[in-house]
Motif scaffolding. Sequence first.
Motif, PDB file in Angstrom:
ATOM      1  N   THR A 138     -33.608  -5.209 -53.795  1.00 56.54           N
ATOM      2  CA  THR A 138     -33.677  -6.574 -53.273  1.00 56.54           C
ATOM      3  C   THR A 138     -33.434  -7.579 -54.393  1.00 56.54           C
ATOM      4  O   THR A 138     -32.729  -8.575 -54.212  1.00 56.54           O
ATOM      5  N   ALA A 139     -34.017  -7.317 -55.554  1.00 57.43           N
ATOM      6  CA  ALA A 139     -33.844  -8.216 -56.704  1.00 57.43           C
ATOM      7  C   ALA A 139     -32.378  -8.344 -57.094  1.00 57.43           C
ATOM      8  O   ALA A 139     -31.923  -9.424 -57.476  1.00 57.43           O
ATOM      9  N   ALA A 140     -31.639  -7.265 -56.957  1.00 61.95           N
ATOM     10  CA  ALA A 140     -30.221  -7.288 -57.320  1.00 61.95           C
ATOM     11  C   ALA A 140     -29.412  -8.223 -56.432  1.00 61.95           C
ATOM     12  O   ALA A 140     -28.365  -8.730 -56.845  1.00 61.95           O
ATOM     13  N   GLY A 141     -29.890  -8.487 -55.230  1.00 57.86           N
ATOM     14  CA  GLY A 141     -29.141  -9.324 -54.307  1.00 57.86           C
ATOM     15  C   GLY A 141     -29.631 -10.749 -54.187  1.00 57.86           C
ATOM     16  O   GLY A 141     -29.080 -11.530 -53.417  1.00 57.86           O
ATOM     17  N   VAL A 142     -30.647 -11.123 -54.952  1.00 58.60           N
ATOM     18  CA  VAL A 142     -31.169 -12.483 -54.875  1.00 58.60           C
ATOM     19  C   VAL A 142     -30.162 -13.447 -55.479  1.00 58.60           C
ATOM     20  O   VAL A 142     -29.622 -13.214 -56.558  1.00 58.60           O
ATOM     21  N   SER A 143     -29.888 -14.530 -54.789  1.00 55.70           N
ATOM     22  CA  SER A 143     -28.943 -15.539 -55.274  1.00 55.70           C
ATOM     23  C   SER A 143     -29.419 -16.103 -56.600  1.00 55.70           C
ATOM     24  O   SER A 143     -30.565 -16.513 -56.732  1.00 55.70           O
TER      25      SER A 143
ATOM     26  N   VAL B 176     -37.192 -15.537 -59.067  1.00 55.74           N
ATOM     27  CA  VAL B 176     -37.556 -14.644 -57.968  1.00 55.74           C
ATOM     28  C   VAL B 176     -36.969 -13.258 -58.211  1.00 55.74           C
ATOM     29  O   VAL B 176     -37.660 -12.241 -58.032  1.00 55.74           O
ATOM     30  N   GLY B 177     -35.716 -13.200 -58.638  1.00 64.08           N
ATOM     31  CA  GLY B 177     -35.101 -11.912 -58.939  1.00 64.08           C
ATOM     32  C   GLY B 177     -35.826 -11.176 -60.047  1.00 64.08           C
ATOM     33  O   GLY B 177     -36.046  -9.959 -59.968  1.00 64.08           O
ATOM     34  N   ALA B 178     -36.233 -11.895 -61.084  1.00 64.13           N
ATOM     35  CA  ALA B 178     -36.955 -11.273 -62.196  1.00 64.13           C
ATOM     36  C   ALA B 178     -38.322 -10.760 -61.751  1.00 64.13           C
ATOM     37  O   ALA B 178     -38.748  -9.670 -62.147  1.00 64.13           O
ATOM     38  N   VAL B 179     -39.009 -11.536 -60.916  1.00 65.60           N
ATOM     39  CA  VAL B 179     -40.321 -11.106 -60.426  1.00 65.60           C
ATOM     40  C   VAL B 179     -40.174  -9.867 -59.545  1.00 65.60           C
ATOM     41  O   VAL B 179     -40.933  -8.897 -59.682  1.00 65.60           O
ATOM     42  N   LEU B 180     -39.203  -9.893 -58.636  1.00 64.78           N
ATOM     43  CA  LEU B 180     -38.989  -8.731 -57.771  1.00 64.78           C
ATOM     44  C   LEU B 180     -38.610  -7.497 -58.580  1.00 64.78           C
ATOM     45  O   LEU B 180     -39.121  -6.403 -58.342  1.00 64.78           O
ATOM     46  N   ALA B 181     -37.717  -7.662 -59.547  1.00 67.00           N
ATOM     47  CA  ALA B 181     -37.307  -6.536 -60.389  1.00 67.00           C
ATOM     48  C   ALA B 181     -38.488  -6.025 -61.212  1.00 67.00           C
ATOM     49  O   ALA B 181     -38.686  -4.810 -61.335  1.00 67.00           O
TER      50      ALA B 181
ATOM     51  N   THR C 188     -42.353 -19.463 -46.281  1.00 67.89           N
ATOM     52  CA  THR C 188     -41.864 -20.796 -46.635  1.00 67.89           C
ATOM     53  C   THR C 188     -40.385 -20.995 -46.309  1.00 67.89           C
ATOM     54  O   THR C 188     -39.890 -22.113 -46.375  1.00 67.89           O
ATOM     55  N   GLY C 189     -39.689 -19.920 -46.007  1.00 63.14           N
ATOM     56  CA  GLY C 189     -38.262 -20.030 -45.735  1.00 63.14           C
ATOM     57  C   GLY C 189     -37.408 -19.946 -46.983  1.00 63.14           C
ATOM     58  O   GLY C 189     -36.180 -20.012 -46.906  1.00 63.14           O
ATOM     59  N   ALA C 190     -38.032 -19.806 -48.133  1.00 59.63           N
ATOM     60  CA  ALA C 190     -37.270 -19.708 -49.387  1.00 59.63           C
ATOM     61  C   ALA C 190     -36.476 -18.412 -49.457  1.00 59.63           C
ATOM     62  O   ALA C 190     -35.457 -18.345 -50.142  1.00 59.63           O
ATOM     63  N   ALA C 191     -36.911 -17.397 -48.737  1.00 59.87           N
ATOM     64  CA  ALA C 191     -36.211 -16.114 -48.757  1.00 59.87           C
ATOM     65  C   ALA C 191     -34.770 -16.272 -48.277  1.00 59.87           C
ATOM     66  O   ALA C 191     -33.837 -15.742 -48.887  1.00 59.87           O
ATOM     67  N   ALA C 192     -34.577 -17.011 -47.200  1.00 58.64           N
ATOM     68  CA  ALA C 192     -33.228 -17.202 -46.666  1.00 58.64           C
ATOM     69  C   ALA C 192     -32.351 -17.977 -47.642  1.00 58.64           C
ATOM     70  O   ALA C 192     -31.165 -17.667 -47.811  1.00 58.64           O
ATOM     71  N   GLU C 193     -32.916 -18.987 -48.298  1.00 60.26           N
ATOM     72  CA  GLU C 193     -32.142 -19.788 -49.256  1.00 60.26           C
ATOM     73  C   GLU C 193     -31.702 -18.966 -50.458  1.00 60.26           C
ATOM     74  O   GLU C 193     -30.647 -19.219 -51.031  1.00 60.26           O
ATOM     75  N   LEU C 194     -32.525 -17.988 -50.845  1.00 51.41           N
ATOM     76  CA  LEU C 194     -32.234 -17.189 -52.028  1.00 51.41           C
ATOM     77  C   LEU C 194     -31.499 -15.893 -51.705  1.00 51.41           C
ATOM     78  O   LEU C 194     -31.186 -15.129 -52.600  1.00 51.41           O
ATOM     79  N   GLY C 195     -31.259 -15.635 -50.451  1.00 52.12           N
ATOM     80  CA  GLY C 195     -30.546 -14.423 -50.070  1.00 52.12           C
ATOM     81  C   GLY C 195     -31.427 -13.186 -50.042  1.00 52.12           C
ATOM     82  O   GLY C 195     -30.937 -12.071 -50.173  1.00 52.12           O
ATOM     83  N   VAL C 196     -32.729 -13.371 -49.884  1.00 47.89           N
ATOM     84  CA  VAL C 196     -33.654 -12.243 -49.814  1.00 47.89           C
ATOM     85  C   VAL C 196     -33.718 -11.781 -48.363  1.00 47.89           C
ATOM     86  O   VAL C 196     -34.101 -12.547 -47.480  1.00 47.89           O
ATOM     87  N   ALA C 197     -33.355 -10.534 -48.122  1.00 44.67           N
ATOM     88  CA  ALA C 197     -33.339  -9.996 -46.766  1.00 44.67           C
ATOM     89  C   ALA C 197     -34.762  -9.741 -46.269  1.00 44.67           C
ATOM     90  O   ALA C 197     -35.637  -9.324 -47.030  1.00 44.67           O
TER      91      ALA C 197
END
Length: 186
Positions: free
Chosen positions: A29-34, A50-55, A97-106
């Motif tokens: 998931t982290a690899a695909g975050v905008s 967000v990508g760094a936290v997920l990774a 919060t809807g931030a997932a859609a803005e960042l490309g998090v599925a």
Amino acid sequence: MAVRSMLRDFVRGWPMLAALGAGLVLTATAAGVSGTAGSPGGTGAGGVVVGAVLAGCGIAALGWAVFALRKGSLVAPRSALAVSLGVLGAPGALLATGAAAELGVAVLPMLAAGLFAIVVAVGAAVEIRRLRRRRRTALPPRRPAIGLVAGAALVAALATPALAGTAAGELAVPHGELHGTGHQHP
């Protein structure tokens, strides 16, 4: 009481397997975050964080799972409980919060990672309770192979569609298609 003991032995390794599933899903998931390196969606600082936290969570989950499987029991259950609740809460906040859609998090992968985090949290809580009741016993816990196989099957059944729902999964070679055999003769 024997049935309860048998059930406990059957599912004892499931939190470790769930941590493997969570680690795989979170890193994919982290690899695909905008905004993260190599992702198609821009260079936003929020996406990088967000990508760094997920990774980081994914790598930590993978490391903990491998170490715990190697040891044969849950390692640092209090820390595992705290981190798994954080892994459950942070993506939940992204989705709420809807931030997932803005960042490309599925959504599907994040829900799967949350379910894996719940399994780890429950396993860690049970281990903490066990340790409070009776200090470590001399005998290592039994983990029947059938319990590990069943747990691995459940993790695979949840992780596979979750991984397919990530950007990395979408960019993977289409499943069921051959792209040449590599044995081309003139």
